[in-house]
Design a protein around this motif. Sequence first.
Motif, mmCIF file in Angstrom:
data_model
loop_
_atom_site.group_PDB
_atom_site.id
_atom_site.type_symbol
_atom_site.label_atom_id
_atom_site.label_comp_id
_atom_site.label_asym_id
_atom_site.label_seq_id
_atom_site.Cartn_x
_atom_site.Cartn_y
_atom_site.Cartn_z
ATOM 1 N N ILE A 39 0.843 -1.199 0.000
ATOM 2 C CA ILE A 39 0.000 0.000 0.000
ATOM 3 C C ILE A 39 0.875 1.246 0.000
ATOM 4 C CG2 ILE A 39 -1.634 1.308 1.397
ATOM 5 C CD1 ILE A 39 -2.813 -1.336 2.306
ATOM 6 N N THR A 40 1.925 1.232 0.843
ATOM 7 C CA THR A 40 2.816 2.394 0.924
ATOM 8 C C THR A 40 3.539 2.616 -0.399
ATOM 9 O OG1 THR A 40 3.166 1.719 3.200
ATOM 10 C CG2 THR A 40 4.547 3.461 2.371
ATOM 11 N N ALA A 63 1.237 4.197 -2.805
ATOM 12 C CA ALA A 63 0.958 5.577 -2.405
ATOM 13 C C ALA A 63 2.123 6.493 -2.759
ATOM 14 C CB ALA A 63 0.673 5.633 -0.902
ATOM 15 N N GLN A 113 1.539 9.589 -5.241
ATOM 16 C CA GLN A 113 1.534 10.884 -4.566
ATOM 17 C C GLN A 113 2.240 11.937 -5.425
ATOM 18 O OE1 GLN A 113 0.275 13.263 -2.266
ATOM 19 N NE2 GLN A 113 0.334 11.471 -0.959
ATOM 20 N N ALA A 173 5.080 14.756 0.922
ATOM 21 C CA ALA A 173 4.347 13.584 1.410
ATOM 22 C C ALA A 173 5.003 12.306 0.913
ATOM 23 C CB ALA A 173 2.896 13.658 0.951
ATOM 24 N N LEU A 181 6.425 9.222 3.132
ATOM 25 C CA LEU A 181 5.988 7.842 2.918
ATOM 26 C C LEU A 181 7.176 6.928 2.630
ATOM 27 C CD1 LEU A 181 2.713 8.393 0.902
ATOM 28 C CD2 LEU A 181 2.966 7.504 3.186
#
Lengths: 213, 123
Positions: free
Chosen positions: A14-15, A18, A22, A27, A31
């Motif tokens: 998931i990270t 992301a 992103q 951000a 992450l």
Amino acid sequence: MFPVEAILFVMLIITAFAVVRQTNLFAAAMLTGLFSLLSAGLFTLMDAVDVAFTEASVGAGISTILILGTLALTAKEENQQPFRLLPLVVVLITGGALLIGTVDMPAYGDFGAVTNHRIAPDYIAGTASEFEHIPNVVTTVLGSYRGYDTLGETGVIFTASLGVMALLGGRRRRRPADGAPDDSMDDTTGDPADDAAEDSSEDPVTGGPEDAA
Amino acid sequence: MFWIATVGILITMVLALARALKGPTVFDRILAVNMFGTATVLLICVAGFQMGMQTTAGEVIADSRPEFVDMALVYALVNFVGVIAVLKFVRFGSLGHDDRRADQQDQTGHQDPTGQQDPRGPG
């Protein structure tokens, strides 16, 4: 057994997505640090404590700070790129090749693997008999069995740090000369303002979050 | 018993990850990453007390690995220093800043390097 590793892997995926999706680069940097912390936790659970430690200090510590230092010099937002097919194909082929490469590897924690029968028992027995004053097997291998190799690596790191210091130290010495015109400009803009800034080092407006913390 | 602690830490990690992904402001993300680092430290501690140590013959020679606690301490230090550096970046816009220049910047107005509207806004 409770699937702690599986949950950590799901969070890792998931990270990763992301970070890719992103567009705000700050951000994304945060992450990335979170990704490194997750990897370090996974490595620890797999009993690779030294790898996990390197991952935490380099990945979550210094590389996040380096990315932030780069962010201070470049843009804040990522430019939206149009969709292109060729990079996707290259990435898929590379990832597929890496996955195929893992098929030959022995299973995790497999006692019957070749590497657990040829060399590792010798090192473990040698640690117990020859180097009784060193309790850790990894330390024995790095410091005694491969001592000259480690010495060479240390020399490489020392040379690299000398080069970095030669690059950065020269600029730092030049900075006071750059700062001298700034000082004169500060004086001409008005001494009372500067004195006020030095007296009230804590701006009531910008000091808000620190008070809250 | 340690399983319950592990489940609690994993739930905390998921919540912190969600906040880091959503996080409308900069400080939400920073706090989420800090929280996640703390959760990692706790997870390593708990894992150290769960993991046993076996020889190649399968004989258990240690019930737990208490030295994981020492590693977790160093993780906490790395986490702390990293968050300090990130906060310094958010506050001053660069990491190798001059104190006098930073005061001047505060006087003229806070420069936000992160591209968000107002990091100190509501929410």
